[in-house]
Design a protein around this motif. Structure first.
Motif, PDB file in Angstrom:
ATOM      1  N   VAL A   1       5.830 -20.599   6.392  1.00 37.55           N
ATOM      2  CA  VAL A   1       4.896 -19.333   6.343  1.00 37.55           C
ATOM      3  C   VAL A   1       3.680 -20.133   6.911  1.00 37.55           C
ATOM      4  O   VAL A   1       3.005 -20.987   6.175  1.00 37.55           O
ATOM      5  N   THR A   2       3.277 -19.359   8.296  1.00 38.23           N
ATOM      6  CA  THR A   2       2.326 -20.025   8.773  1.00 38.23           C
ATOM      7  C   THR A   2       0.961 -18.976   9.075  1.00 38.23           C
ATOM      8  O   THR A   2       1.405 -17.873   9.423  1.00 38.23           O
ATOM      9  N   LYS A   3      -0.203 -19.493   9.121  1.00 36.45           N
ATOM     10  CA  LYS A   3      -1.273 -18.745   9.615  1.00 36.45           C
ATOM     11  C   LYS A   3      -1.450 -19.028  11.178  1.00 36.45           C
ATOM     12  O   LYS A   3      -1.597 -20.333  11.350  1.00 36.45           O
ATOM     13  N   VAL A   4      -1.645 -18.125  12.081  1.00 36.42           N
ATOM     14  CA  VAL A   4      -1.764 -18.333  13.468  1.00 36.42           C
ATOM     15  C   VAL A   4      -2.994 -17.592  13.906  1.00 36.42           C
ATOM     16  O   VAL A   4      -3.333 -16.390  13.449  1.00 36.42           O
ATOM     17  N   LEU A   5      -3.797 -18.211  14.839  1.00 41.69           N
ATOM     18  CA  LEU A   5      -4.826 -17.638  15.649  1.00 41.69           C
ATOM     19  C   LEU A   5      -4.352 -16.590  16.430  1.00 41.69           C
ATOM     20  O   LEU A   5      -3.377 -16.938  17.338  1.00 41.69           O
ATOM     21  N   CYS A   6      -4.591 -15.507  16.480  1.00 44.92           N
ATOM     22  CA  CYS A   6      -4.398 -14.296  17.460  1.00 44.92           C
ATOM     23  C   CYS A   6      -5.396 -13.580  18.284  1.00 44.92           C
ATOM     24  O   CYS A   6      -6.450 -13.199  17.214  1.00 44.92           O
ATOM     25  N   PHE A   7      -5.506 -13.407  19.466  1.00 44.84           N
ATOM     26  CA  PHE A   7      -6.524 -12.936  20.270  1.00 44.84           C
ATOM     27  C   PHE A   7      -6.235 -11.286  20.370  1.00 44.84           C
ATOM     28  O   PHE A   7      -5.015 -10.888  20.686  1.00 44.84           O
ATOM     29  N   ARG A   8      -7.475 -10.810  20.454  1.00 44.49           N
ATOM     30  CA  ARG A   8      -7.232  -9.286  21.021  1.00 44.49           C
ATOM     31  C   ARG A   8      -7.186  -9.200  22.304  1.00 44.49           C
ATOM     32  O   ARG A   8      -7.817  -9.886  23.153  1.00 44.49           O
TER      33      ARG A   8
END
Length: 153
Positions: free
Chosen positions: A143-150
């Motif tokens: 279970v990972t948190k990832v940075l995601c761009f608009r």
């Protein structure tokens, strides 16, 4: 909800909680296990099938970090986030060992999306990645948190 067609790049705007992404498969053999372990996790149960018989694993087992590395490659291939899969923290477990001749596949599900309040061009997406073998047995849960761009950000 399963994402049937994966666009070339995926942005925060393209994702919804519940989206599922399924990777291609990766066949793991004893040579790959030993090669990875020789460099990164040199323990008897990863290096020598005979020596591994008398260990907790009762046979050759891939390093959990090897399973994680394969998972990462399959994740990047199946969830091509714009600007890359940039980790911001994770919890990982290995419910059972990965063995020679296992065929790994990663099923990833979006479980949370949190747009940034201070930086409107991005957000944090929580993804559950389950790495299974050819028999459907779970080898790793990440279970990972990832940075995601608009888009346009």
């Amino acid at each position: 909800m399963e994402a049937a067609i994966t666009p070339e790049r995926i942005y925060l705007d393209d994702l919804a909680v519940g989206d599922v992404f399924i990777s291609d498969a990766h066949r793991l053999d004893a040579e790959q296990i030993v090669q990875f372990a020789s460099q990164f996790d040199p323990q008897p149960f990863h290096l020598d099938a005979d020596a591994a018989q008398d260990t907790f694993f009762q046979g050759l087992a891939a390093s959990g970090w090897h399973t994680t590395a394969i998972t990462m490659r399959l994740l990047v291939q199946s969830l091509p986030l714009a600007q890359g899969v940039i980790g911001a923290g994770a919890e990982i477990s290995w419910p059972q060992p990965t063995r020679p001749d296992d065929v790994l596949q990663v099923t990833s599900q979006i479980i949370e999306i949190t747009p940034s309040r201070s930086k409107p061009d991005r957000g944090i997406v929580v993804v559950e990645c389950v790495t299974s073998n050819q028999d459907g047995k779970v080898l790793q849960r990440l279970v990972t948190k990832v940075l995601c761009f608009r888009r346009g950000g």
